[in-house]
Scaffold this active site. Structure first.
Site, mmCIF file in Angstrom:
data_model
loop_
_atom_site.group_PDB
_atom_site.id
_atom_site.type_symbol
_atom_site.label_atom_id
_atom_site.label_comp_id
_atom_site.label_asym_id
_atom_site.label_seq_id
_atom_site.Cartn_x
_atom_site.Cartn_y
_atom_site.Cartn_z
ATOM 1 N N GLU A 267 0.813 -1.209 0.076
ATOM 2 C CA GLU A 267 0.066 -0.110 -0.031
ATOM 3 C C GLU A 267 0.583 1.277 0.030
ATOM 4 O OE1 GLU A 267 -1.633 1.703 3.526
ATOM 5 O OE2 GLU A 267 -0.687 0.129 4.754
ATOM 6 N N LYS B 262 -4.507 -2.012 14.034
ATOM 7 C CA LYS B 262 -3.476 -1.122 14.754
ATOM 8 C C LYS B 262 -3.913 -0.861 16.086
ATOM 9 C CE LYS B 262 -4.459 1.561 11.530
ATOM 10 N NZ LYS B 262 -4.811 2.378 10.385
HETATM 11 N N1 PSU Z 1 -1.126 0.876 9.164
HETATM 12 C C1 PSU Z 1 0.191 1.493 9.476
HETATM 13 N N2 PSU Z 1 0.406 2.904 8.959
HETATM 14 C C2 PSU Z 1 -0.842 3.574 8.307
HETATM 15 C C3 PSU Z 1 -1.948 2.519 7.873
HETATM 16 C C4 PSU Z 1 -1.997 1.288 8.576
HETATM 17 O O1 PSU Z 1 1.180 1.108 10.256
HETATM 18 O O2 PSU Z 1 -0.794 4.445 7.842
HETATM 19 C C5 PSU Z 1 -3.000 3.270 6.988
HETATM 20 C C6 PSU Z 1 -3.272 1.754 6.115
HETATM 21 O O3 PSU Z 1 -3.302 2.548 4.778
HETATM 22 C C7 PSU Z 1 -5.016 2.147 6.697
HETATM 23 C C8 PSU Z 1 -5.322 3.064 6.893
HETATM 24 O O4 PSU Z 1 -5.799 1.499 5.501
HETATM 25 O O5 PSU Z 1 -4.282 3.527 7.880
HETATM 26 C C9 PSU Z 1 -6.614 3.043 7.753
HETATM 27 O O6 PSU Z 1 -7.112 4.478 7.716
HETATM 28 P P1 PSU Z 1 -8.535 4.706 8.489
HETATM 29 O O7 PSU Z 1 -8.661 4.283 9.828
HETATM 30 O O8 PSU Z 1 -8.699 6.252 8.243
HETATM 31 O O9 PSU Z 1 -9.360 3.857 7.415
#
Ligand code: PSU
Ligand code: MN
Length: 305
Positions: A25, A159
């Protein structure tokens, strides 16, 4: 209309030949990791995939073009762009129409990877249900994307900032298999154990490959989540992390942070509170996930019909 998706020649060739390909990603580069570490980690991740005999496909939107296999120059452009968007699946067409560059989240990356025919995707930590979602409705589009996208996603759990119990419940509801890789505990991103058990466990890349193949053969359309814990030597102190995460949440609430900004804000607050140790943990688990994803991709390639 022809497909707006650009697949890099090296990726297209590998897919046509049935060679192993691993998707990566780009939100982790544009919004997840601080500069200049973001670009270093991105390029190093690709190098590790190549060294292990597979082809990397970093996915993002470059100047309006959803791209599967960004070049190093394109990656660098995204890594230093202050105006770069964070694109989940719903923002892809928008970015294309306005000609914007974007880091793609897990949801959008899985979507584009699958459209190109890629079966395996490595990331750090998955999005999930945020605390307070019962009233804010803030749960990551990653959840629904994994329910709809037939791909193996290797992550170190959701996370640490998230409501893990609720996230696991949602995966159950959405019909997404969640397996611990050589563990019975659901990993906690920066730590080996989130405090919750994992619904099932597999112990080899061949089993993971068989799980995706069988899931597809049944006609199931969801992805498969492989929860691969951070190596113990690299984990943060779990007790310290609990305190730091609680403080990060309090800060986010006080600052009125919500929506797409929530995840980057929280990750950055944790990084500052741990003097950068969370960043080192993030990099370590990301590399660990890449290594496993390559093994799974090789198994899938070797067993392709
Ligand atoms: N995990 C990490 N760093 C990140 C992300 C995930 O270690 O930056 C990112 C991923 O791209 C994930 C996004 O899809 O955060 C999720 O964001 P949200 O909670 O706004 O959907
Ligand atoms: Mn959100």
């Amino acid at each position: 209309m022809t497909s707006p998706i650009h697949v890099a020649p090296a990726v297209a060739t590998a897919l046509a030949e049935g060679a192993p390909v691993v998707a990566l990603e780009s939100t982790i580069i544009t919004h997840g990791l601080p500069r200049p570490r973001n670009l270093e980690v991105a390029l190093d991740g690709e190098a590790r995939i190549r060294a292990a005999g597979a082809v990397p496909a970093t996915i993002g939107v470059h100047r309006g073009v959803p791209t599967v296999g960004l070049t190093p120059t394109q990656l660098e452009e995204l890594a230093v762009d202050d105006t770069v968007m964070k694109a989940s699946t719903r923002e892809l067409a928008l970015a294309a129409v306005i000609g914007a560059s974007a880091g793609t989240t897990i949801a959008a990356t899985a979507f584009l990877a699958r459209a190109a025919g890629i079966d395996v995707f490595a990331t750090g930590g998955l999005g999930g249900v945020h605390h307070g979602a019962a009233t804010t409705f803030d749960e990551s589009a990653d959840l629904v994307a994994m329910a709809r996208t037939s791909i193996v996603l290797v992550s170190s759990g959701a996370k640490a900032i998230l409501d893990i119990a609720a996230t696991l419940e949602r995966f159950e509801t959405l019909g997404v298999p969640v397996v611990g890789y050589r563990t019975d505990r659901y990993p906690g991103f920066y730590v080996v154990d989130s405090g919750y058990p994992v619904p099932a466990r597999l112990d080899s890349p061949a089993q993971v490959a068989a799980l995706l193949r069988t899931h597809r053969a049944l006609g199931a359309s969801s992805g498969v989540l492989v929860a691969n814990p951070i190596p113990v030597a690299d984990q943060l102190d779990p007790a310290e992390l609990d305190v730091v995460v609680a403080q990060a949440w309090a800060d986010a609430e006080a600052a009125g942070i919500g929506g797409q900004a929530a995840t980057p804000f929280l990750l950055d607050a944790i990084r500052r509170a741990t003097d950068g140790r969370s960043l080192e943990a993030n990099v370590a688990l990301y590399r660990h996930n890449i290594a496993l994803a390559v093994e799974v991709a090789r198994e899938l390639a070797a067993s392709a019909p």
